[in-house]
Enzyme design. Structure first.
Site, PDB file in Angstrom:
ATOM      1  N   ARG A 138       0.838  -1.191   0.000  1.00  0.00           N
ATOM      2  CA  ARG A 138       0.000   0.000   0.000  1.00  0.00           C
ATOM      3  C   ARG A 138       0.876   1.246   0.000  1.00  0.00           C
ATOM      4  NH1 ARG A 138      -3.520  -2.666  -1.418  1.00  0.00           N
ATOM      5  NH2 ARG A 138      -5.576  -3.080  -0.529  1.00  0.00           N
ATOM      6  N   HIS A 148       0.990   0.156  -9.995  1.00  0.00           N
ATOM      7  CA  HIS A 148       0.025  -0.602  -9.180  1.00  0.00           C
ATOM      8  C   HIS A 148      -0.542  -1.790  -9.972  1.00  0.00           C
ATOM      9  CE1 HIS A 148      -2.794  -0.135  -5.499  1.00  0.00           C
ATOM     10  NE2 HIS A 148      -2.701  -1.409  -5.840  1.00  0.00           N
ATOM     11  N   GLU A 170      -2.369   8.049  -6.418  1.00  0.00           N
ATOM     12  CA  GLU A 170      -2.234   7.317  -7.684  1.00  0.00           C
ATOM     13  C   GLU A 170      -3.204   7.852  -8.738  1.00  0.00           C
ATOM     14  OE1 GLU A 170      -0.718   3.098  -5.706  1.00  0.00           O
ATOM     15  OE2 GLU A 170      -2.803   3.291  -6.369  1.00  0.00           O
TER      16      GLU A 170
END
Length: 317
Positions: A233, A284, A262
């Site tokens: 994370r 990601h 993000e």
């Protein structure tokens, strides 16, 4: 039953969403902006969200809402307390990424430990021709066998990473909770893990007690100048402190698949690191193998099917 999927584009277009077996209306949106959430939730019985935030205000305005089906494991984008108060069931996805995340973790470790990106860039720049021999030694190459792997997070992903590490001949340490040393012999105290690890990899959730768990003070403890890998994370690491630690040589390298914002804005500390051979940023995607995303979609539908039968599974609240 009206089902609203707020952010279908967060799953691969090749991923098939299995059909529901019960009578329903499915409304699918590619993306949902913050100011559109309330309107799209208003008449929904079930809402599917991956990363769209469900605030208390939006939840309170959803007149028929009975279930939030999170298309991910993390639920920090949902106001869970509001869901409890409103009697809304929240379910998430579990154990779907047990292969893809560990494999991505080791892809990053191998790339840094063996300077794969650095050597590729050197070849593109013509360095091999300049060397005028069969090889050149511009960048460090280190074996994993015999190295110490420090793992922060001992859930399914952390355990899978440990299994791969052991198979490669690594010495595996599971870190205890930060600030505690009473967890028994299976855990190495957090501070001691930082001191001993050649490679540190994060596999823990983002909670108030883990936010910023690695910052300037922790980088100073890293005596062996390890690689730092984060496929868990964004927010677990102070990102400004990480950039400074890398630039000062306090760590040998870093590879992150997650960022606190993000996509990261242009002035994010990571943006100034992108040309460094000892830093890798992936968008990601550690979770996103074809197999894993399809397993996620299958489980998502199963969660909703179970709720419709009155036997909810994977319940967070």
């Amino acid at each position: 039953m009206k089902i609203v999927f707020l952010d279908r584009d967060t799953l691969s277009p090749e991923t098939r969403l299995p059909a529901f077996s019960f009578q329903h209306e499915l409304q699918v949106y590619a993306r949902t902006a913050e100011d559109e959430v309330g309107v799209r939730l208003r008449d929904a019985d079930v809402v599917i969200t991956n990363k769209v935030k469900l605030t208390r205000q939006a939840l309170q305005g959803a007149r028929n809402l009975r279930m939030v089906a999170v298309a991910a494991t993390g639920t920090d984008n949902v106001d869970l307390q509001a869901c409890r108060e409103l009697g809304v069931v929240v379910s998430n996805i579990r154990n779907y990424a047990v292969h893809t995340v560990p494999e991505h973790t080791f892809a990053l470790i191998f790339a840094l430990r063996r300077s794969i990106c650095a050597y590729r860039d050197s070849v593109i720049a013509g360095r091999w021709q300049e060397a005028r021999q069969f090889c050149f030694f511009d960048h460090p190459i280190r074996d994993l066998a015999g190295a110490t792997l420090g793992i922060i997070g001992d859930g399914g992903l952390g355990q899978a990473v440990a299994a791969i590490g052991r198979s490669l001949g690594m010495n595996v340490l599971f870190s205890g909770f930060k600030g505690r040393s009473d967890q028994g012999c299976l855990y190495t105290p957090f501070e001691r893990t930082l001191e001993r690890a050649d490679i540190l990899t994060l596999h823990c959730p983002l909670l108030p007690e883990t936010r910023g768990m690695i910052s300037a003070r922790e980088f100073e403890m890293m005596q062996k100048k390890p690689l730092l890998i984060n496929t868990a994370r964004g927010g677990l690491v102070d990102e400004t402190a990480l950039a400074e630690a890398l630039e000062r040589g306090q760590i040998a390298g870093a590879a992150f698949d997650v960022v606190s914002v993000e996509p990261p804005p242009g002035d994010h500390p990571f943006m100034r690191l992108l040309q460094r051979p000892d830093f890798i940023l992936t968008p990601h995607v550690a979770w996103a193998s074809d197999e894993a995303v399809q397993a996620l979609a299958d489980q998502l539908v199963c969660n909703i099917e179970a709720f419709a039968r009155g036997a909810a599974v994977n319940v967070v609240t």
